[in-house]
Write a protein that holds these residues in place. Sequence first.
Motif, PDB file in Angstrom:
ATOM      1  N   VAL A  14       0.826  -1.214   0.000  1.00  0.00           N
ATOM      2  CA  VAL A  14       0.000   0.000   0.000  1.00  0.00           C
ATOM      3  C   VAL A  14       0.859   1.263   0.000  1.00  0.00           C
ATOM      4  N   GLU A  15       1.934   1.273   0.811  1.00  0.00           N
ATOM      5  CA  GLU A  15       2.759   2.499   0.892  1.00  0.00           C
ATOM      6  C   GLU A  15       3.389   2.807  -0.471  1.00  0.00           C
ATOM      7  N   ILE A  16       3.864   1.763  -1.157  1.00  0.00           N
ATOM      8  CA  ILE A  16       4.465   2.014  -2.486  1.00  0.00           C
ATOM      9  C   ILE A  16       3.369   2.430  -3.467  1.00  0.00           C
ATOM     10  N   SER A  17       2.184   1.823  -3.349  1.00  0.00           N
ATOM     11  CA  SER A  17       1.073   2.176  -4.250  1.00  0.00           C
ATOM     12  C   SER A  17       0.737   3.655  -4.107  1.00  0.00           C
ATOM     13  N   VAL A  18       0.680   4.115  -2.862  1.00  0.00           N
ATOM     14  CA  VAL A  18       0.301   5.509  -2.587  1.00  0.00           C
ATOM     15  C   VAL A  18       1.358   6.474  -3.136  1.00  0.00           C
ATOM     16  N   SER A  19       2.630   6.241  -2.804  1.00  0.00           N
ATOM     17  CA  SER A  19       3.635   7.208  -3.264  1.00  0.00           C
ATOM     18  C   SER A  19       3.840   7.105  -4.768  1.00  0.00           C
ATOM     19  N   SER A  20       3.764   5.891  -5.303  1.00  0.00           N
ATOM     20  CA  SER A  20       3.915   5.726  -6.745  1.00  0.00           C
ATOM     21  C   SER A  20       2.734   6.388  -7.478  1.00  0.00           C
ATOM     22  N   GLY A  21       1.541   6.277  -6.912  1.00  0.00           N
ATOM     23  CA  GLY A  21       0.355   6.913  -7.504  1.00  0.00           C
ATOM     24  C   GLY A  21       0.489   8.431  -7.520  1.00  0.00           C
ATOM     25  N   LEU A  22       1.040   8.994  -6.434  1.00  0.00           N
ATOM     26  CA  LEU A  22       1.240  10.450  -6.397  1.00  0.00           C
ATOM     27  C   LEU A  22       2.365  10.871  -7.342  1.00  0.00           C
ATOM     28  N   ASN A  23       3.351   9.996  -7.520  1.00  0.00           N
ATOM     29  CA  ASN A  23       4.410  10.233  -8.512  1.00  0.00           C
ATOM     30  C   ASN A  23       3.760  10.367  -9.902  1.00  0.00           C
ATOM     31  N   ALA A  24       2.833   9.481 -10.207  1.00  0.00           N
ATOM     32  CA  ALA A  24       2.119   9.546 -11.492  1.00  0.00           C
ATOM     33  C   ALA A  24       1.322  10.844 -11.598  1.00  0.00           C
ATOM     34  N   MET A  25       0.637  11.201 -10.519  1.00  0.00           N
ATOM     35  CA  MET A  25      -0.182  12.421 -10.548  1.00  0.00           C
ATOM     36  C   MET A  25       0.682  13.665 -10.794  1.00  0.00           C
ATOM     37  N   ALA A  26       1.925  13.620 -10.306  1.00  0.00           N
ATOM     38  CA  ALA A  26       2.829  14.764 -10.523  1.00  0.00           C
ATOM     39  C   ALA A  26       3.118  14.950 -12.012  1.00  0.00           C
ATOM     40  N   THR A  41       9.551  11.231  -2.574  1.00  0.00           N
ATOM     41  CA  THR A  41       9.918  12.639  -2.732  1.00  0.00           C
ATOM     42  C   THR A  41       8.889  13.358  -3.610  1.00  0.00           C
ATOM     43  N   HIS A  42       8.491  12.702  -4.702  1.00  0.00           N
ATOM     44  CA  HIS A  42       7.440  13.282  -5.550  1.00  0.00           C
ATOM     45  C   HIS A  42       6.164  13.502  -4.739  1.00  0.00           C
ATOM     46  N   ALA A  43       5.828  12.517  -3.911  1.00  0.00           N
ATOM     47  CA  ALA A  43       4.582  12.597  -3.137  1.00  0.00           C
ATOM     48  C   ALA A  43       4.614  13.801  -2.199  1.00  0.00           C
ATOM     49  N   VAL A  44       5.749  14.013  -1.534  1.00  0.00           N
ATOM     50  CA  VAL A  44       5.844  15.117  -0.563  1.00  0.00           C
ATOM     51  C   VAL A  44       5.847  16.472  -1.273  1.00  0.00           C
ATOM     52  N   VAL A  45       6.583  16.586  -2.369  1.00  0.00           N
ATOM     53  CA  VAL A  45       6.794  17.904  -2.992  1.00  0.00           C
ATOM     54  C   VAL A  45       5.566  18.365  -3.792  1.00  0.00           C
ATOM     55  N   LEU A  46       4.783  17.425  -4.323  1.00  0.00           N
ATOM     56  CA  LEU A  46       3.716  17.801  -5.270  1.00  0.00           C
ATOM     57  C   LEU A  46       2.765  18.909  -4.777  1.00  0.00           C
ATOM     58  N   PRO A  47       2.197  18.836  -3.558  1.00  0.00           N
ATOM     59  CA  PRO A  47       1.283  19.919  -3.162  1.00  0.00           C
ATOM     60  C   PRO A  47       1.970  21.278  -3.162  1.00  0.00           C
ATOM     61  N   HIS A  48       3.253  21.289  -2.826  1.00  0.00           N
ATOM     62  CA  HIS A  48       3.987  22.555  -2.703  1.00  0.00           C
ATOM     63  C   HIS A  48       4.366  23.125  -4.074  1.00  0.00           C
ATOM     64  N   SER A  49       4.767  22.247  -4.996  1.00  0.00           N
ATOM     65  CA  SER A  49       5.106  22.745  -6.339  1.00  0.00           C
ATOM     66  C   SER A  49       3.832  23.197  -7.058  1.00  0.00           C
ATOM     67  N   ALA A  50       2.730  22.466  -6.848  1.00  0.00           N
ATOM     68  CA  ALA A  50       1.462  22.870  -7.473  1.00  0.00           C
ATOM     69  C   ALA A  50       1.024  24.225  -6.927  1.00  0.00           C
ATOM     70  N   GLY A  64      -2.570   8.465   3.592  1.00  0.00           N
ATOM     71  CA  GLY A  64      -1.406   8.048   4.380  1.00  0.00           C
ATOM     72  C   GLY A  64      -0.077   8.231   3.677  1.00  0.00           C
ATOM     73  N   ALA A  65      -0.009   9.174   2.737  1.00  0.00           N
ATOM     74  CA  ALA A  65       1.256   9.413   2.018  1.00  0.00           C
ATOM     75  C   ALA A  65       2.241  10.130   2.939  1.00  0.00           C
ATOM     76  N   PRO A  66       3.539   9.980   2.662  1.00  0.00           N
ATOM     77  CA  PRO A  66       4.503  10.803   3.414  1.00  0.00           C
ATOM     78  C   PRO A  66       4.257  12.275   3.090  1.00  0.00           C
ATOM     79  N   LEU A  67       4.396  13.152   4.102  1.00  0.00           N
ATOM     80  CA  LEU A  67       4.073  14.573   3.899  1.00  0.00           C
ATOM     81  C   LEU A  67       5.272  15.488   4.115  1.00  0.00           C
ATOM     82  N   ALA A  68       6.342  14.963   4.704  1.00  0.00           N
ATOM     83  CA  ALA A  68       7.454  15.842   5.084  1.00  0.00           C
ATOM     84  C   ALA A  68       8.784  15.283   4.598  1.00  0.00           C
ATOM     85  N   LEU A  69       9.614  16.158   4.020  1.00  0.00           N
ATOM     86  CA  LEU A  69      10.939  15.721   3.575  1.00  0.00           C
ATOM     87  C   LEU A  69      11.782  15.268   4.754  1.00  0.00           C
TER      88      LEU A  69
END
Length: 352
Positions: A162-174, A257-266, A300-305
């Motif tokens: 699940v953790e890889i699915s979540v961060s990988s999914g947010l990587n795709a969304m980026a 890293t993609h998962a954490v940075v995406l809200p901020h870069s957007a 449940g994605a990572p939120l902080a670098l």
Amino acid sequence: MVAPFRYTASAAEIIFGSGSLSRLAEAVARQGGKRALILSTPHQKQEAERIAASLGPIAAGLFNEAAMHTPVNVTERAMARYSQAGADCVVAIGGGSTIGLSKAIAYRNDAPQIVVATTYAGSEVTPILGQTENGQKSTVRGPGILPEVVIYDPELTLGLPVEISVSSGLNAMAHAVEGLYAEDRNPISSMMAVEGLRALKHALPQIVQAPRDIEARSEALYGSWLCGTVLGTVGMALHHKLCHTLGGSFDLPHAETHAVVLPHSADYNAAAATDALRPAAELFGGSLGRGLYDFAASIGAPLALRDLGMKEADLDRAAEIAARNPHWNPRPIEGKAIRVLLQSAWEGARPR
Ligand code: NAD
């Protein structure tokens, strides 16, 4: 009015659907392959062995040492195995790491690549290869790098943690978010980006609840194909450059890293690309930065670098490296503002 654009469709053949792995042998044959070297990470060795067994005499050998960031010394060992086995094509099963190795081999010997993608990273549909040598990451582009055939079989993703699915999914969304405001975007890439975001936004919370839900897995893989295709079609901007810096110079893990940075870069680009980002902002409740942050938190994605091992003392240098490499972005790259962005991402703060 529709803005002028150029559009080139990807040459790759896509085979999508539950059970589509059974079409691997015919896909290899269509590429003229008679002896395939099968690639995986050590973790997916058993999957690779099952594939070898199903291919019978077409399987010329296995190489199970694929690793993150495509180290050149691993590629050299794989090239030696390719020659010893008398292989004439590669079959890769896995995520961006294994697909990176497949591309690195094809970059050197033009081997046809038949790729079975099992994460949401999207590398399988891009003509881009990132590789590392002596701690330096470099990126090359070229038509020979794009895999000829991609098989997406959602059954193979049921066990993706699940953790890889979540961060990988947010990587795709980026990929999709940056594709929406890309300088060279076109109506097709934007349509794919919005549909990819919609599919992943719908599927990821269901995967968190029920990781073996085949419908949700199928929708997530479909979304990741769309987002990956956007990455392979149009240019990326600040978000991908920042993640490249954080991964390449500070050794942070790719998808997280993609998962954490995406809200901020957007959030950084929101005001400069309001029209282009509107469909995505609507999908996430009005403010794209805050909407993406709340979505990431809810699954449940990572939120902080800082939770990924980044040191606060390194933020100045990261901002400096990111601002030093000029690249196109809807909002100018302002050193001070980038430093503020990185501080928020390091702390895991919700964009304001
Ligand atoms: P990954 O390929 O490193 O996979 C992570 C781990 O999950 C590995 O151990 C892998 O074996 C395992 N795994 C993969 N699929 C699984 C499944 N279905 N079930 C169980 N385990 C599974 O991770 P990734 O995020 O897919 O790829 C990251 C790499 O890809 C980075 O090096 C990144 O730079 C690269 N990448 C390149 C591009 C490009 O266009 N060139 C695009 C995206 C990512």
